[in-house]
Design a protein around this motif. Sequence first.
Motif, PDB file in Angstrom:
ATOM      1  N   ALA A  60     -29.397  40.392 118.317  1.00  0.00           N
ATOM      2  CA  ALA A  60     -28.134  39.667 118.162  1.00  0.00           C
ATOM      3  C   ALA A  60     -27.352  39.784 119.451  1.00  0.00           C
ATOM      4  O   ALA A  60     -27.500  40.773 120.166  1.00  0.00           O
ATOM      5  CB  ALA A  60     -27.333  40.261 117.015  1.00  0.00           C
ATOM      6  N   TYR A  64     -23.708  45.193 125.012  1.00  0.00           N
ATOM      7  CA  TYR A  64     -25.043  45.670 124.688  1.00  0.00           C
ATOM      8  C   TYR A  64     -25.516  45.032 123.400  1.00  0.00           C
ATOM      9  O   TYR A  64     -24.738  44.423 122.652  1.00  0.00           O
ATOM     10  CB  TYR A  64     -25.055  47.191 124.532  1.00  0.00           C
ATOM     11  CG  TYR A  64     -24.074  47.697 123.507  1.00  0.00           C
ATOM     12  CD1 TYR A  64     -24.394  47.702 122.152  1.00  0.00           C
ATOM     13  CD2 TYR A  64     -22.818  48.162 123.887  1.00  0.00           C
ATOM     14  CE1 TYR A  64     -23.499  48.147 121.210  1.00  0.00           C
ATOM     15  CE2 TYR A  64     -21.907  48.615 122.954  1.00  0.00           C
ATOM     16  CZ  TYR A  64     -22.245  48.608 121.610  1.00  0.00           C
ATOM     17  OH  TYR A  64     -21.368  49.043 120.683  1.00  0.00           O
ATOM     18  N   GLY A  65     -26.799  45.140 123.132  1.00  0.00           N
ATOM     19  CA  GLY A  65     -27.361  44.644 121.886  1.00  0.00           C
ATOM     20  C   GLY A  65     -28.384  45.624 121.371  1.00  0.00           C
ATOM     21  O   GLY A  65     -28.769  46.564 122.071  1.00  0.00           O
ATOM     22  N   ILE A  66     -28.805  45.413 120.126  1.00  0.00           N
ATOM     23  CA  ILE A  66     -29.894  46.224 119.591  1.00  0.00           C
ATOM     24  C   ILE A  66     -31.074  45.287 119.343  1.00  0.00           C
ATOM     25  O   ILE A  66     -30.942  44.305 118.613  1.00  0.00           O
ATOM     26  CB  ILE A  66     -29.498  46.932 118.279  1.00  0.00           C
ATOM     27  CG1 ILE A  66     -28.280  47.838 118.505  1.00  0.00           C
ATOM     28  CG2 ILE A  66     -30.668  47.754 117.744  1.00  0.00           C
ATOM     29  CD1 ILE A  66     -27.764  48.485 117.230  1.00  0.00           C
ATOM     30  N   ARG A 114     -34.434  44.751 117.572  1.00  0.00           N
ATOM     31  CA  ARG A 114     -35.147  45.335 116.431  1.00  0.00           C
ATOM     32  C   ARG A 114     -36.548  44.740 116.381  1.00  0.00           C
ATOM     33  O   ARG A 114     -36.705  43.528 116.468  1.00  0.00           O
ATOM     34  CB  ARG A 114     -34.373  45.075 115.144  1.00  0.00           C
ATOM     35  CG  ARG A 114     -32.984  45.721 115.191  1.00  0.00           C
ATOM     36  CD  ARG A 114     -32.237  45.533 113.891  1.00  0.00           C
ATOM     37  NE  ARG A 114     -31.035  46.357 113.884  1.00  0.00           N
ATOM     38  CZ  ARG A 114     -29.796  45.861 113.848  1.00  0.00           C
ATOM     39  NH1 ARG A 114     -29.590  44.567 113.788  1.00  0.00           N
ATOM     40  NH2 ARG A 114     -28.762  46.689 113.852  1.00  0.00           N
ATOM     41  N   SER A 141     -35.673  50.351 116.889  1.00  0.00           N
ATOM     42  CA  SER A 141     -34.366  49.836 117.306  1.00  0.00           C
ATOM     43  C   SER A 141     -34.130  50.286 118.737  1.00  0.00           C
ATOM     44  O   SER A 141     -34.077  51.478 119.011  1.00  0.00           O
ATOM     45  CB  SER A 141     -33.263  50.380 116.412  1.00  0.00           C
ATOM     46  OG  SER A 141     -33.551  50.085 115.065  1.00  0.00           O
ATOM     47  N   VAL A 142     -34.027  49.326 119.630  1.00  0.00           N
ATOM     48  CA  VAL A 142     -33.906  49.638 121.057  1.00  0.00           C
ATOM     49  C   VAL A 142     -32.517  49.237 121.541  1.00  0.00           C
ATOM     50  O   VAL A 142     -32.056  48.127 121.265  1.00  0.00           O
ATOM     51  CB  VAL A 142     -34.963  48.876 121.886  1.00  0.00           C
ATOM     52  CG1 VAL A 142     -34.867  49.243 123.356  1.00  0.00           C
ATOM     53  CG2 VAL A 142     -36.357  49.142 121.353  1.00  0.00           C
ATOM     54  N   PHE A 143     -31.871  50.170 122.257  1.00  0.00           N
ATOM     55  CA  PHE A 143     -30.560  49.879 122.837  1.00  0.00           C
ATOM     56  C   PHE A 143     -30.780  49.072 124.114  1.00  0.00           C
ATOM     57  O   PHE A 143     -31.477  49.510 125.020  1.00  0.00           O
ATOM     58  CB  PHE A 143     -29.844  51.190 123.147  1.00  0.00           C
ATOM     59  CG  PHE A 143     -28.445  51.023 123.671  1.00  0.00           C
ATOM     60  CD1 PHE A 143     -27.378  50.941 122.782  1.00  0.00           C
ATOM     61  CD2 PHE A 143     -28.192  50.947 125.029  1.00  0.00           C
ATOM     62  CE1 PHE A 143     -26.079  50.796 123.244  1.00  0.00           C
ATOM     63  CE2 PHE A 143     -26.897  50.794 125.500  1.00  0.00           C
ATOM     64  CZ  PHE A 143     -25.844  50.719 124.605  1.00  0.00           C
ATOM     65  N   GLU A 164     -28.964  46.987 127.256  1.00  0.00           N
ATOM     66  CA  GLU A 164     -27.769  46.609 127.996  1.00  0.00           C
ATOM     67  C   GLU A 164     -27.815  45.097 128.197  1.00  0.00           C
ATOM     68  O   GLU A 164     -28.886  44.540 128.422  1.00  0.00           O
ATOM     69  CB  GLU A 164     -27.790  47.316 129.347  1.00  0.00           C
ATOM     70  CG  GLU A 164     -26.451  47.712 129.844  1.00  0.00           C
ATOM     71  CD  GLU A 164     -26.556  48.339 131.217  1.00  0.00           C
ATOM     72  OE1 GLU A 164     -25.570  48.273 131.941  1.00  0.00           O
ATOM     73  OE2 GLU A 164     -27.627  48.866 131.562  1.00  0.00           O
TER      74      GLU A 164
END
Lengths: 438, 142
Positions: free
Chosen positions: B37, B42-44, B46, B7-9, B11
């Motif tokens: 999504a 920001y988004g995650i 996956r 799971s990558v944060f 921006e």
Amino acid sequence: MDDKSPYFHPQYESLSQEEIKKLQLERLQKTVQHCMNSPFYKQRFDEIGLKPEDIKSLEDIRKIPFTTKQDLRETYPFGMACVPLRDCVRLHSSSGTTGNPTVILHTKKDIDEWANQVARNLWMVGLRPDDVFQNSSGYGMFTGGLGFQYGAEKLGMLTIPAAAGNSLRQIKFITDFGTTAIHAVPSYVTRLFEVMQEQGVDPRRDTKLRVLAIGAEPHSEEQRKRIEDMLGVKAYNSFGMSEMCGPGVGFECQEQNGMHFWEDYYIVEIVDPETLEPVPDGEIGELVLTTLCREAMPLLRYRTRDLTRVLGRTCPCGRNHIRLDRMRGRSDDMMVLRGVNIFPIQIEKILMQFEELGNNYLITLTTDEDNDNMTVEVELKEMFTDDYPRLQALEKEIKRRLKDEILLTPYVKLVPRGSLPVSEGKAVRVVDKRKVYQ
Amino acid sequence: MTIHQLSVFLENRSGTLVRVLQQLKVSGIQIVASSVADTGDYGILRLICSEPLRACDELKKAGIPVTLTEVFALELDNQPGAAAEVVEKLSSEGINIAYLYSFLLEGKGILILRTDDTEHTRKTINADGLKYIAEQELAERV
């Protein structure tokens, strides 16, 4: 000098309050007399019919008009010198982002006394000639460079003029040379730690670091604790300003309960920035300093714009030199948003309470559809969750706690670590993009 | 029973996704499935990939905010209604799905899902004999 002595200058550091006052009056009278050598002060005194002989007690200092940064600009470059230029050996100048720059001149003795103050500070926090001191501060015109260099050498430490930047090289110096103490601005210390982590260097295991001098940027108690925990060191707050000499003016002792301002070198006043009347101990006001030992450019009642308060006039460490609280920021740093006064340090204090957040943040003020707004961008320390709801809850909680502190709700934006600009000098914490209505 | 998902944060700014993908490329990591999504700032991102543990280390070293998450990878029969059947079994147990995405592996549908109760999900999968793919198996079949 005996390593076991707690004092670098026992004859001055252990003075009683009465003895300090006596010494201050003698030195003030001498300084005022000396100031008559500068056309600026001569004229100032003449204008209000004040004579050096009128200063008969310490209280009489209030008869003397304040000196401001504007005065320094208007007399640029040499209008405030009290000695011929041939007697000066050093010049430091501040950047002139708003109008003329300012110039501060030093004689040989001024440089030596400056080094004395810095050496006294470093000795006070337990540094001795066996220590290895790395000065990771900008050199050149920034006084944190040469100021700490001369002071650390005066104390007798092996001193590394590493200067700011090039973190990989800094870390190599720390490990290869056995650096035990560093001076740097707090935002750079946290940057260094991040690079250590990326390089797999554990400061507790792989370095001999034990003491940090941090200053030049206002920082919160929370930021200090973070730095101490990250590196496994004691971090001491340092106060300096180029107008006085540079670093050395005030420094925390091992009690870490306020900075001792050296009253054999300065007279400290705290005044209401509006009325310019003195405020009682414990109340916040603007710091006003008068130099007592300077030859080239003594300054009388200089308005520093820094806001602080008196914490005490005695200390368990045995020194009776006045203790001042950490600076709340300069009165110039204060933001006024929708009529509310806000200091960046208030925001930092809240952000640093969140474990999930890193050390870097940026406050941006904007005008959106005629409303002034604040955006706080803050770096996540690491990716700690896979859940949107948890990230959103974190944002919400940050907003709530900020609102409790500053009384209005900023827009909070979480950003990945390393995405905000890192500066190697003083960190830029506030960007004001608001429209200014005439 | 679960497999590791990255799971990558991210921006919400152009260039942030490509930085992650390029780092994986440099590290020789193959992406098997991904989902992102769109939210506000920001988004995650996956990701299911080969060697998730090493991939996570490599991304961290590059200063990219990433964490490992345990997710289920359920294998579906290649026929209509297969997904409905699996999800129905979970929901009849009162399990709530936090997110779900799918990909094809050798002609079979694979559902990646994370629920609000990992332990309960594990038991349900066992009790109902649902087909799942373990990490080792996934690595071999990719």
